[in-house]
Design a protein around this motif. Sequence first.
Motif, PDB file in Angstrom:
ATOM      1  N   LYS A 196      12.227  -9.243  -7.369  1.00  0.00           N
ATOM      2  CA  LYS A 196      10.796  -9.219  -7.670  1.00  0.00           C
ATOM      3  C   LYS A 196      10.598  -8.957  -9.167  1.00  0.00           C
ATOM      4  O   LYS A 196      11.358  -8.211  -9.773  1.00  0.00           O
ATOM      5  N   GLU A 197       9.582  -9.578  -9.743  1.00  0.00           N
ATOM      6  CA  GLU A 197       9.267  -9.310 -11.150  1.00  0.00           C
ATOM      7  C   GLU A 197       8.269  -8.149 -11.207  1.00  0.00           C
ATOM      8  O   GLU A 197       7.172  -8.262 -10.680  1.00  0.00           O
ATOM      9  N   VAL A 198       8.662  -7.052 -11.833  1.00  0.00           N
ATOM     10  CA  VAL A 198       7.746  -5.921 -11.943  1.00  0.00           C
ATOM     11  C   VAL A 198       6.707  -6.204 -13.028  1.00  0.00           C
ATOM     12  O   VAL A 198       5.529  -5.912 -12.867  1.00  0.00           O
ATOM     13  N   TYR A 199       7.181  -6.810 -14.120  1.00  0.00           N
ATOM     14  CA  TYR A 199       6.274  -7.213 -15.195  1.00  0.00           C
ATOM     15  C   TYR A 199       6.345  -8.715 -15.397  1.00  0.00           C
ATOM     16  O   TYR A 199       7.444  -9.295 -15.391  1.00  0.00           O
ATOM     17  N   LEU A 200       5.183  -9.306 -15.578  1.00  0.00           N
ATOM     18  CA  LEU A 200       5.100 -10.698 -16.017  1.00  0.00           C
ATOM     19  C   LEU A 200       4.183 -10.702 -17.224  1.00  0.00           C
ATOM     20  O   LEU A 200       2.993 -10.399 -17.103  1.00  0.00           O
ATOM     21  N   ILE A 201       4.758 -11.026 -18.369  1.00  0.00           N
ATOM     22  CA  ILE A 201       3.974 -10.983 -19.602  1.00  0.00           C
ATOM     23  C   ILE A 201       3.702 -12.403 -20.070  1.00  0.00           C
ATOM     24  O   ILE A 201       4.634 -13.215 -20.187  1.00  0.00           O
ATOM     25  N   HIS A 202       2.422 -12.694 -20.280  1.00  0.00           N
ATOM     26  CA  HIS A 202       2.023 -14.050 -20.676  1.00  0.00           C
ATOM     27  C   HIS A 202       1.336 -14.046 -22.033  1.00  0.00           C
ATOM     28  O   HIS A 202       0.328 -13.352 -22.208  1.00  0.00           O
ATOM     29  N   ASP A 203       1.872 -14.809 -22.950  1.00  0.00           N
ATOM     30  CA  ASP A 203       1.200 -15.035 -24.242  1.00  0.00           C
ATOM     31  C   ASP A 203       0.647 -13.757 -24.854  1.00  0.00           C
ATOM     32  O   ASP A 203      -0.503 -13.711 -25.291  1.00  0.00           O
ATOM     33  N   LYS A 243      -5.132  -4.536 -31.660  1.00  0.00           N
ATOM     34  CA  LYS A 243      -5.823  -5.533 -30.842  1.00  0.00           C
ATOM     35  C   LYS A 243      -4.781  -6.349 -30.082  1.00  0.00           C
ATOM     36  O   LYS A 243      -3.748  -6.732 -30.653  1.00  0.00           O
ATOM     37  N   MET A 244      -5.034  -6.591 -28.813  1.00  0.00           N
ATOM     38  CA  MET A 244      -4.095  -7.380 -28.012  1.00  0.00           C
ATOM     39  C   MET A 244      -4.817  -8.509 -27.305  1.00  0.00           C
ATOM     40  O   MET A 244      -5.977  -8.357 -26.900  1.00  0.00           O
ATOM     41  N   THR A 245      -4.121  -9.629 -27.146  1.00  0.00           N
ATOM     42  CA  THR A 245      -4.618 -10.705 -26.297  1.00  0.00           C
ATOM     43  C   THR A 245      -3.477 -11.128 -25.376  1.00  0.00           C
ATOM     44  O   THR A 245      -2.315 -10.815 -25.631  1.00  0.00           O
ATOM     45  N   GLY A 246      -3.805 -11.834 -24.320  1.00  0.00           N
ATOM     46  CA  GLY A 246      -2.798 -12.280 -23.376  1.00  0.00           C
ATOM     47  C   GLY A 246      -2.805 -11.419 -22.123  1.00  0.00           C
ATOM     48  O   GLY A 246      -3.797 -10.740 -21.843  1.00  0.00           O
ATOM     49  N   GLU A 247      -1.712 -11.450 -21.390  1.00  0.00           N
ATOM     50  CA  GLU A 247      -1.650 -10.705 -20.128  1.00  0.00           C
ATOM     51  C   GLU A 247      -0.374  -9.886 -20.034  1.00  0.00           C
ATOM     52  O   GLU A 247       0.711 -10.366 -20.374  1.00  0.00           O
ATOM     53  N   ILE A 248      -0.522  -8.656 -19.551  1.00  0.00           N
ATOM     54  CA  ILE A 248       0.630  -7.838 -19.169  1.00  0.00           C
ATOM     55  C   ILE A 248       0.441  -7.525 -17.697  1.00  0.00           C
ATOM     56  O   ILE A 248      -0.297  -6.599 -17.337  1.00  0.00           O
ATOM     57  N   ASN A 249       1.023  -8.346 -16.846  1.00  0.00           N
ATOM     58  CA  ASN A 249       0.865  -8.123 -15.408  1.00  0.00           C
ATOM     59  C   ASN A 249       1.927  -7.170 -14.923  1.00  0.00           C
ATOM     60  O   ASN A 249       3.122  -7.446 -15.024  1.00  0.00           O
TER      61      ASN A 249
END
Length: 259
Positions: A10-17, A69-75
């Motif tokens: 399982k992926e605990v973190y999925l980081i996008h852009d 400042k941050m943009t993108g996703e840290i799931n």
Amino acid sequence: MSGVTAVKPKEVYLIHDLNLWYGSHHALKNINLSIPEYEITAIIGPSGCGKSTFIKTLNLMINMVPNVKMTGEINYNGKNVLNSKVDLVELRKNVGMVFQKGNPFPQSIFDNVAYGPRIHGLKNKKELNERVEKALIDVALWDEVKDRLQSPALGLSGGQQQRLCIARALATNPDVLLMDEPTSALDPVSTLKIEELMLKLKEKYTIAIVTHNMQQASRISDQTAFFLMGELIECNDTMKMFSSPDDARTKDYITGRFG
Ligand SMILES: Nc1ncnc2c1ncn2[C@@H]1O[C@H](COP(=O)(O)OP(=O)(O)O)[C@@H](O)[C@H]1O
Ligand SMILES: [Mg+2]
């Protein structure tokens, strides 16, 4: 069809852009990375490339720095923590962090480990004792300190202090442990002890570790991420990364051509 299929963790973190700016300084550039459960992810790269910045985004410790400042996703477990509705206290309970310099509080060994659970409202003495004992057993420190739990934590050796800080992070029952150069201030024997500990801890925890020590990354990690000037150049299986990396810049770095 073969009966054997590899089970993907399982992926605990999925980081996008993920992008991050300190004021106008663009410190993380379009980072895409996943962190698998019960594995050790090593983060390597030359000084100033954004390793500490990146690891501090994972539990939003980075929010303590002004003008970020941050943009993108840290799931994290399927939820984007950059969404303003995230509960920071809960996130930091689940995602513990250990820093370069073991930094115990000037309190007793017991109180250092009990700190997190107490903040989160654990008052029952028996439960608190059990929680402290379990965390100290987890970091292989229990036998060394069980007869002096009320002694000052600052009286411990450097290696013991670092294991105590790991115990402090584990005491809130996290599922992820973040470590930023946890052994860079330690002697080789204490370093080895922490490395052995990490290999044991990954049975129960997902670990991300920043290290400038490439031998350490290759000894303990399952996947390695190489950062350069705010970019993630390559993230690969550790064995592959250190034998035949995909990117020429990774090769130059791990063969010691720069950094
Ligand atoms: N609080 C801060 N304010 C402004 N710039 C920062 C801050 N922290 C780090 N930086 C800059 O961001 C870049 C990445 O830093 P850092 O994440 O600490 O790198 P590393 O951990 O790989 O050495 C560097 O250029 C650094 O100077
Ligand atoms: Mg750093």
